[in-house]
Design a protein around this motif. Structure first.
Motif, PDB file in Angstrom:
ATOM      1  N   SER A  31      39.098  15.740  91.975  1.00 56.26           N
ATOM      2  CA  SER A  31      37.803  16.415  92.059  1.00 56.26           C
ATOM      3  C   SER A  31      37.373  16.843  90.663  1.00 56.26           C
ATOM      4  N   ASP A  32      36.152  17.349  90.582  1.00 58.52           N
ATOM      5  CA  ASP A  32      35.536  17.719  89.314  1.00 58.52           C
ATOM      6  C   ASP A  32      35.254  19.215  89.338  1.00 58.52           C
ATOM      7  N   ASP A  33      35.892  19.974  88.452  1.00 58.45           N
ATOM      8  CA  ASP A  33      35.743  21.430  88.465  1.00 58.45           C
ATOM      9  C   ASP A  33      34.306  21.878  88.223  1.00 58.45           C
ATOM     10  N   GLU A  34      33.601  21.208  87.308  1.00 55.33           N
ATOM     11  CA  GLU A  34      32.223  21.599  87.026  1.00 55.33           C
ATOM     12  C   GLU A  34      31.341  21.401  88.258  1.00 55.33           C
ATOM     13  N   GLN A  35      31.540  20.279  88.924  1.00 51.53           N
ATOM     14  CA  GLN A  35      30.791  20.010  90.153  1.00 51.53           C
ATOM     15  C   GLN A  35      31.121  21.060  91.218  1.00 51.53           C
ATOM     16  N   SER A  36      32.400  21.416  91.311  1.00 54.17           N
ATOM     17  CA  SER A  36      32.813  22.399  92.313  1.00 54.17           C
ATOM     18  C   SER A  36      32.205  23.769  92.048  1.00 54.17           C
ATOM     19  N   VAL A  37      32.208  24.213  90.797  1.00 55.27           N
ATOM     20  CA  VAL A  37      31.619  25.514  90.466  1.00 55.27           C
ATOM     21  C   VAL A  37      30.126  25.516  90.790  1.00 55.27           C
ATOM     22  N   ALA A  38      29.447  24.415  90.487  1.00 53.08           N
ATOM     23  CA  ALA A  38      28.017  24.317  90.801  1.00 53.08           C
ATOM     24  C   ALA A  38      27.790  24.397  92.312  1.00 53.08           C
ATOM     25  N   THR A  39      28.677  23.777  93.080  1.00 53.94           N
ATOM     26  CA  THR A  39      28.554  23.827  94.540  1.00 53.94           C
ATOM     27  C   THR A  39      28.816  25.234  95.061  1.00 53.94           C
ATOM     28  N   LEU A  40      29.794  25.915  94.496  1.00 56.60           N
ATOM     29  CA  LEU A  40      30.065  27.298  94.892  1.00 56.60           C
ATOM     30  C   LEU A  40      28.861  28.195  94.614  1.00 56.60           C
ATOM     31  N   HIS A  41      28.261  28.053  93.444  1.00 56.00           N
ATOM     32  CA  HIS A  41      27.071  28.856  93.111  1.00 56.00           C
ATOM     33  C   HIS A  41      25.909  28.523  94.039  1.00 56.00           C
TER      34      HIS A  41
END
Length: 330
Positions: A31-41
């Motif tokens: 997975s991609d951490d940057e993508q995940s943080v954006a999804t969480l926000h």
């Protein structure tokens, strides 16, 4: 913001749908951490307050990831943060479960550090330790509540008797268990006990690990390391029978102008005001689809048609392999 309604898990108020974060670090391939943080926000912006993780997911990486997302100004106040403890194994080691009082405290302190917070809103026993009385485990958790490190308690994949014994020690806000159109084990004994005691139900995998969305017609498209490759319901023979269920759901969904996944998720949302599913995704597109399902209205006729399309006894294969099933209904 969206008009996502709230629901109650015991005395805890959360959004009617949460976000399962496991797949951002664990079980479904890279997975991609940057993508995940954006999804969480994005989830928080859409009114999803309940974020669900565990110290087991990615061996702590998932908690660190969520901690990073919540470190942005104003984000911690938007979230109801849920995490879990109990699994002790590392990669390559045999799975172990610990629920003794010393480990409860040790695990909580480690999660607080990884998350970068001073308290956990909802702290779950991830799996019940059959060698330790549940009274000891919950007693230790109750001490953490007194100290302000934990606000509310939960159990995961616990049986009806265990729920009663745990609740006798300290109120339990939520039971997290698998529940969807293709996993309905909790309906017979566990859900009635939850309702008797005022415990909310938090279904994980409400989309059948993504299968009920119709996006997976075989295991060939799954990434290396995806746990679904080894699960019985995705195995040859079972897969074909289960795809027939999805095809029927897709027909019903098309009539409503929604996806099969949205219809399946709306069915879970309609199982009671004390039910808060936590579909997981790493992508904003699917997050937004899932959130839309939280307010999709289904009539009694709609619900009957869905039940007929996906009867519980039509699902082929166990939900886990034999090794993982050992830890269910503890």
């Amino acid at each position: 913001m969206t008009d996502l309604p709230n629901r109650r898990l015991g005395s805890l108020t959360v959004s009617a749908q949460g976000l399962g974060c496991m797949g951002m670090s664990h079980a479904y391939g890279p997975s991609d951490d940057e993508q995940s943080v954006a999804t969480l926000h994005r989830a928080l912006d859409l009114g999803v307050t309940l974020l669900d993780t565990s110290d087991f997911y990615g061996q702590g990486h998932n908690e660190e990831l969520i901690g990073r997302a919540l470190a942005s100004p104003g984000r911690r106040e938007q979230a109801v943060l849920a995490t879990k403890f109990g699994f002790t194994n590392k990669l390559g080691e045999e799975t172990g479960i610990r629920g003794d009082a010393a480990y409860v405290r040790q695990a909580c302190e480690a999660s607080l550090r990884r998350l970068g917070v001073d308290h956990i809103d909802l702290y779950y026993v991830h799996r019940v330790d059959r060698e330790v009385p549940i009274e000891e485990t919950v007693g230790a958790l109750a001490e953490l509540v007194k100290e302000g490190k934990v606000r509310h308690l939960g159990l995961s994949e616990a049986g009806a008797d265990t729920l009663r014994r745990a609740y006798a020690v300290h109120p339990i806000a939520a039971l997290q268990s698998e529940f969807s159109l293709w996993t309905r084990d909790v309906e017979a004994e566990v859900l009635p006990v939850c309702r008797e005691l005022g415990i909310g139900l938090v279904p994980f995998s409400p989309l059948g690990r993504g299968f009920l969305t119709g996006r997976y017609k075989s295991t060939e498209g799954l990434q290396k390391g995806d746990m679904r490759r080894s699960q019985p319901r995705f195995a040859e023979g079972n897969l074909e029978r289960n795809l027939a269920i999805v095809a029927r759901l897709e027909e019903l969904a098309a009539r409503r102008g929604v996806t099969a996944g949205q219809l399946a998720l709306a069915w879970v949302q309609h199982q009671g005001d004390d039910v808060v599913p936590i579909p997981g995704t790493r992508r904003q597109k699917y997050l937004e689809e899932n959130v839309a399902a939280a307010t999709l209205e289904l009539s009694p006729d709609d619900l009957a048609a869905i039940d007929a399309a996906a009867p519980a006894d039509a699902v082929a294969g166990a939900r886990y392999d034999d090794g993982s099933m050992r830890f269910v209904n503890g």
